[in-house]
Design a protein around this motif. Structure first.
Motif, PDB file in Angstrom:
ATOM      1  N   ARG A 214      -2.121   1.299  -9.395  1.00 34.37           N
ATOM      2  CA  ARG A 214      -3.342   0.488  -9.475  1.00 34.37           C
ATOM      3  C   ARG A 214      -3.010  -0.962  -9.797  1.00 34.37           C
ATOM      4  O   ARG A 214      -3.565  -1.891  -9.194  1.00 34.37           O
TER       5      ARG A 214
ATOM      6  N   ARG B 234       1.800   6.718  -6.795  1.00 37.61           N
ATOM      7  CA  ARG B 234       0.782   7.726  -7.083  1.00 37.61           C
ATOM      8  C   ARG B 234       1.349   9.126  -6.895  1.00 37.61           C
ATOM      9  O   ARG B 234       1.139  10.007  -7.727  1.00 37.61           O
TER      10      ARG B 234
ATOM     11  N   GLN C 123       0.831  -1.203   0.000  1.00 32.69           N
ATOM     12  CA  GLN C 123       0.000   0.000   0.000  1.00 32.69           C
ATOM     13  C   GLN C 123       0.866   1.254   0.000  1.00 32.69           C
ATOM     14  O   GLN C 123       0.596   2.200  -0.756  1.00 32.69           O
ATOM     15  N   HIS C 124       1.907   1.256   0.811  1.00 34.83           N
ATOM     16  CA  HIS C 124       2.808   2.408   0.866  1.00 34.83           C
ATOM     17  C   HIS C 124       3.539   2.605  -0.463  1.00 34.83           C
ATOM     18  O   HIS C 124       3.706   3.740  -0.920  1.00 34.83           O
TER      19      HIS C 124
ATOM     20  N   LEU D  40       1.131   4.139  -2.899  1.00 36.38           N
ATOM     21  CA  LEU D  40       0.941   5.565  -2.613  1.00 36.38           C
ATOM     22  C   LEU D  40       2.136   6.386  -3.085  1.00 36.38           C
ATOM     23  O   LEU D  40       1.975   7.504  -3.573  1.00 36.38           O
TER      24      LEU D  40
ATOM     25  N   LEU E 234      -1.510  -2.784  -6.715  1.00 34.60           N
ATOM     26  CA  LEU E 234      -2.517  -3.150  -5.721  1.00 34.60           C
ATOM     27  C   LEU E 234      -3.388  -4.314  -6.197  1.00 34.60           C
ATOM     28  O   LEU E 234      -3.678  -5.230  -5.425  1.00 34.60           O
TER      29      LEU E 234
ATOM     30  N   ARG F 286     -10.050   3.672  -4.314  1.00 38.41           N
ATOM     31  CA  ARG F 286      -9.783   5.110  -4.244  1.00 38.41           C
ATOM     32  C   ARG F 286      -8.925   5.566  -5.424  1.00 38.41           C
ATOM     33  O   ARG F 286      -9.191   6.596  -6.042  1.00 38.41           O
ATOM     34  N   LEU F 287      -7.937   4.753  -5.772  1.00 38.25           N
ATOM     35  CA  LEU F 287      -7.087   5.109  -6.907  1.00 38.25           C
ATOM     36  C   LEU F 287      -7.843   5.006  -8.227  1.00 38.25           C
ATOM     37  O   LEU F 287      -7.599   5.793  -9.146  1.00 38.25           O
TER      38      LEU F 287
ATOM     39  N   HIS G 149      -9.827  -1.352  -0.712  1.00 40.48           N
ATOM     40  CA  HIS G 149     -10.356  -0.013  -0.456  1.00 40.48           C
ATOM     41  C   HIS G 149      -9.447   1.046  -1.074  1.00 40.48           C
ATOM     42  O   HIS G 149      -9.917   1.981  -1.734  1.00 40.48           O
ATOM     43  N   LEU G 150      -8.147   0.895  -0.893  1.00 39.32           N
ATOM     44  CA  LEU G 150      -7.192   1.828  -1.491  1.00 39.32           C
ATOM     45  C   LEU G 150      -7.226   1.742  -3.014  1.00 39.32           C
ATOM     46  O   LEU G 150      -7.193   2.769  -3.705  1.00 39.32           O
TER      47      LEU G 150
ATOM     48  N   THR H  17      -6.587  -3.084   1.233  1.00 43.46           N
ATOM     49  CA  THR H  17      -5.896  -2.875  -0.037  1.00 43.46           C
ATOM     50  C   THR H  17      -6.914  -2.670  -1.156  1.00 43.46           C
ATOM     51  O   THR H  17      -6.727  -1.826  -2.034  1.00 43.46           O
TER      52      THR H  17
END
Length: 96
Positions: free
Chosen positions: A21, A12, A5-6, A9, A24, A51-52, A47-48, A45
Motif C-alpha cells: 500500500r 501482497r 503495480q507488479h 502485488l 503504491l 483494492r489493497l 484503483h489497485l 495505480t
C-alpha cells in the motif's frame, strides 16, 4: 507505474500488504506531477491501491482513493471509459 503495480502485488502475495500500500501511494504522489492526475497509469495505480485498502479492511481509505481517482478521471474521460466504469463500480461497493 506498471512495474510498481507488479511489485506491490508481489509484496501482497508475500504477506506484506502494508508495504504494498505504501509503495503504491508513494508512486501515485511521485507520478502525478510528471504524468498528470488523470493519466491512465496513475488512475489504474489508484484503483489497485483502493483494492489493497479494502483487503486491509480499510474501506475509508479505499473510498478516499477511489473518489480522488474518479474525480481526476472524469475531467477527461467519459463515463463509458472502462477504467472509469471500474472505479465507479468499486466506489459504489465501498460506499455500500
Amino acid at each position: 507505474m506498471i512495474a510498481t503495480q507488479h511489485q506491490a502485488l508481489a509484496m501482497r502475495a508475500a504477506g506484506d500488504l502494508t508495504s504494498a500500500r505504501r509503495l503504491l501511494a508513494d508512486a501515485i504522489v511521485a507520478a502525478r506531477p510528471a504524468y498528470g492526475e488523470d493519466h491512465q497509469d496513475v488512475l489504474a495505480t489508484g484503483h489497485l491501491l483502493a483494492r489493497l485498502h479494502r483487503e486491509a479492511d480499510d474501506p475509508a481509505a479505499a473510498r478516499r482513493v477511489l473518489e480522488e481517482a474518479y474525480a481526476a478521471g472524469e475531467r477527461r474521460r467519459g463515463d463509458g471509459d472502462p477504467l472509469m466504469l471500474a472505479l465507479s463500480f468499486d466506489l459504489a461497493g465501498v460506499a455500500e
